[in-house]
Design a protein around this motif. Structure first.
Motif, mmCIF file in Angstrom:
data_model
loop_
_atom_site.group_PDB
_atom_site.id
_atom_site.type_symbol
_atom_site.label_atom_id
_atom_site.label_comp_id
_atom_site.label_asym_id
_atom_site.label_seq_id
_atom_site.Cartn_x
_atom_site.Cartn_y
_atom_site.Cartn_z
ATOM 1 N N VAL A 140 -7.792 -16.935 108.307
ATOM 2 C CA VAL A 140 -7.957 -17.576 106.893
ATOM 3 C C VAL A 140 -6.620 -18.246 106.519
ATOM 4 O O VAL A 140 -6.720 -19.202 105.580
ATOM 5 C CB VAL A 140 -7.998 -16.495 105.641
ATOM 6 N N ALA A 141 -5.423 -17.007 106.144
ATOM 7 C CA ALA A 141 -4.231 -17.965 106.336
ATOM 8 C C ALA A 141 -3.727 -19.176 107.411
ATOM 9 O O ALA A 141 -3.637 -20.023 106.657
ATOM 10 C CB ALA A 141 -3.013 -16.731 106.786
ATOM 11 N N LEU A 142 -4.462 -18.700 108.480
ATOM 12 C CA LEU A 142 -4.608 -19.913 109.486
ATOM 13 C C LEU A 142 -5.105 -21.812 108.457
ATOM 14 O O LEU A 142 -4.219 -22.334 109.174
ATOM 15 C CB LEU A 142 -4.781 -19.940 110.753
ATOM 16 N N ARG A 143 -6.481 -21.573 108.420
ATOM 17 C CA ARG A 143 -7.324 -22.124 107.771
ATOM 18 C C ARG A 143 -6.035 -23.015 106.866
ATOM 19 O O ARG A 143 -6.248 -24.089 106.616
ATOM 20 C CB ARG A 143 -8.246 -21.966 107.294
ATOM 21 N N ASP A 144 -6.021 -21.747 105.713
ATOM 22 C CA ASP A 144 -5.037 -22.436 104.475
ATOM 23 C C ASP A 144 -3.709 -23.195 105.140
ATOM 24 O O ASP A 144 -3.219 -24.572 104.523
ATOM 25 C CB ASP A 144 -4.938 -21.277 103.742
ATOM 26 N N ALA A 145 -2.900 -23.007 105.936
ATOM 27 C CA ALA A 145 -1.836 -23.272 106.170
ATOM 28 C C ALA A 145 -2.077 -24.829 106.641
ATOM 29 O O ALA A 145 -1.482 -25.451 106.278
ATOM 30 C CB ALA A 145 -0.936 -22.303 107.050
ATOM 31 N N ILE A 146 -3.567 -24.654 107.242
ATOM 32 C CA ILE A 146 -3.341 -26.097 108.158
ATOM 33 C C ILE A 146 -3.660 -27.157 107.167
ATOM 34 O O ILE A 146 -3.446 -28.580 107.142
ATOM 35 C CB ILE A 146 -4.131 -25.858 109.094
ATOM 36 N N ALA A 147 -4.658 -26.657 106.495
ATOM 37 C CA ALA A 147 -5.210 -27.457 105.081
ATOM 38 C C ALA A 147 -4.122 -27.735 104.430
ATOM 39 O O ALA A 147 -4.148 -28.922 103.548
ATOM 40 C CB ALA A 147 -6.868 -26.964 104.301
ATOM 41 N N ASN A 148 -2.855 -27.075 104.180
ATOM 42 C CA ASN A 148 -1.885 -27.124 103.503
ATOM 43 C C ASN A 148 -0.714 -28.191 104.153
ATOM 44 O O ASN A 148 0.040 -28.491 103.625
ATOM 45 C CB ASN A 148 -0.417 -26.102 102.936
ATOM 46 N N GLY A 149 -1.301 -28.396 104.995
ATOM 47 C CA GLY A 149 -0.530 -29.446 106.515
ATOM 48 C C GLY A 149 1.369 -28.552 106.351
ATOM 49 O O GLY A 149 2.229 -29.216 106.466
ATOM 50 N N GLU A 150 0.912 -26.966 106.361
ATOM 51 C CA GLU A 150 2.095 -27.037 106.592
ATOM 52 C C GLU A 150 2.471 -25.904 108.429
ATOM 53 O O GLU A 150 3.447 -25.874 108.890
ATOM 54 C CB GLU A 150 2.322 -24.787 106.380
#
Length: 431
Positions: A140-150
């Protein structure tokens, strides 16, 4: 006062720029060959116009002019097709960290590995993946980091914590003796405990629910074909997940566990190694997708001892691999819906496309194999209105390869151009 007024004016100017609507970036892609995965036609000399993240036009290059100020990518010697999708990738695990070696991997270390492996997977041409469970909601954290461009990586559908029985595959930790009192994060016994775990997964951001209805190859002490969960428990799990708007993927090797999962209403069966005629008929009746990982047996049996696989896991794989492949052929010939899922992380990340050749070897045409990783998976993931095909209005997820994948599907193992949501992540022509 003068200084104060000047500062206010500068700040106002900065804010007006920052808050102004951003101009969409325009991209123009010249495609020598463009594969329409729905019709199976290969269109020549095509142009794709992209505004920001979405395709706005596709047509013959001769009648589709380059918009003013557009960035041009010349793929006129390549075959262009939609970004690929893998329904079963363990981004937070590495192939050489099997068996007892897994105990040495902390949650922070797994998270770092996930970021590394996500980028590797994206550069291999897989712009969307489904991660069927990770420790500590790292997916979940990785999904969000990718979606946020991090960090860079594919679009992720996260499974959260996989749910299963005490001592079962995918949920419990069976590697340590009793005095350690080690219990997996996903253990739930009984219908109401199962419902609570589903609710917990949804609470912490899971896009779908992963469960195990049989034992597995890589777990200690589970028989690969033995059922896990009663039909009552599986029905409770699926009912709760569907009520909360989440699909269910069930790991299942054995025929009884497959049957139970399908009767409970799961959306996909992962592995399906020992599926029988009744299981195939049930999958067709319920519209469930079979996600059969028929590539990785070579790595397990060839590199398994060196990679730390348990001896019992190697013995189980010897029983599973050949049967699974023949049942893949049988299920496909019977008309079951076949998704593309590889169990990435059991073999080295980035080699996902090697499964295409195995799918063709065991009965599919190249087009059918490609469709499994595009339109079929897009429907399974519930995002088929956004990805899976190249059409105006869809996300600009596309890849390019040399050669014709309809003649030699192995060309997909060497992707030279990767674009996700309008951004280019790989272009070997420039590199």
């Amino acid at each position: 006062m003068r200084l104060h007024a000047r500062v206010v004016n500068v700040l106002a100017a900065v804010l007006s720029v920052a808050c102004a609507p951003a101009f969409a970036a325009t991209t123009y892609v010249k495609a020598g060959r463009l594969l329409d995965v729905e019709s199976g036609r290969v269109l020549t000399d095509q142009a794709i116009v992209i505004e920001d993240t979405r395709i706005t036009a596709i047509g013959p290059a001769a009648s589709t002019p380059v918009p003013a100020g557009a960035t041009v990518h010349d793929l006129s010697t390549k075959t262009v097709l939609p970004g690929l999708m893998d329904a079963h990738v363990h981004l937070h695990g590495d192939a050489d960290l099997q068996g007892y070696r897994r105990l040495a991997i902390s949650l922070p270390a797994a998270a770092i590995k996930g970021a590394k492996n996500a980028r590797t997977t994206l550069l291999a041409g897989f712009t969307t993946v489904r991660v069927p469970g990770s420790p500590g909601y790292a997916d979940v954290a990785l999904r969000d980091a990718i979606a946020n461009g991090e960090v860079e990586g594919p679009r992720i559908l996260a499974g959260g914590i996989a749910i299963g029985i005490t001592g079962g595959h995918c949920s419990d930790n069976n590697l340590l003796p009793a005095e350690y009192k080690a219990v997996g994060e996903g253990v739930a016994d009984g219908p109401w405990a199962v419902r609570q775990k589903v609710r917990q997964d949804v609470k912490f951001g899971a896009d779908f629910i992963k469960t195990c209805s049989t034992g597995g190859v890589l777990s200690k002490g589970t028989e690969v074909g033995a059922p896990q969960y009663s039909l009552e428990e599986l029905k409770a799990l699926v009912d709760e997940a569907h009520a909360l708007g989440r699909k269910v993927a069930s790991h299942a090797h054995g025929a009884t566990g497959i049957r139970n999962a399908l009767l409970a209403g799961v959306d996909s069966i992962e592995h399906a190694s020992f599926i029988d005629d009744d299981g195939i008929a049930l999958a067709k009746k319920h519209g469930a997708v079979l996600v059969m990982d028929i590539y990785n047996t070579e790595y397990i049996l060839g590199e398994g001892e060196k990679a730390g696989f348990l001896p019992e896991s190697l013995e189980k794989e010897r029983r599973v691999g050949a049967t699974q492949r023949e049942n893949f052929r049988k299920a496909h010939q019977a008309g079951a819906i076949m998704g593309f899922g590889t169990d990435g992380g059991v073999y080295p990340h980035g080699l996902n496309a090697r499964q295409f050749s195995r799918m063709v070897q065991f009965g599919m045409t190249p087009l059918q194999a490609i469709r499994s990783a595009t339109v079929v998976n897009a429907r399974l993931f519930g995002i088929d209105k956004d990805v899976g095909v190249l059409k105006p209005g869809y996300s600009a997820d596309l890849i390019a390869v040399d050669g014709d994948p309809l003649q030699d599907v192995a060309v997909l193992e060497n992707v030279g151009f990767v674009m996700k949501q309008g951004r280019v992540y790989k272009n070997t022509a420039k590199e």
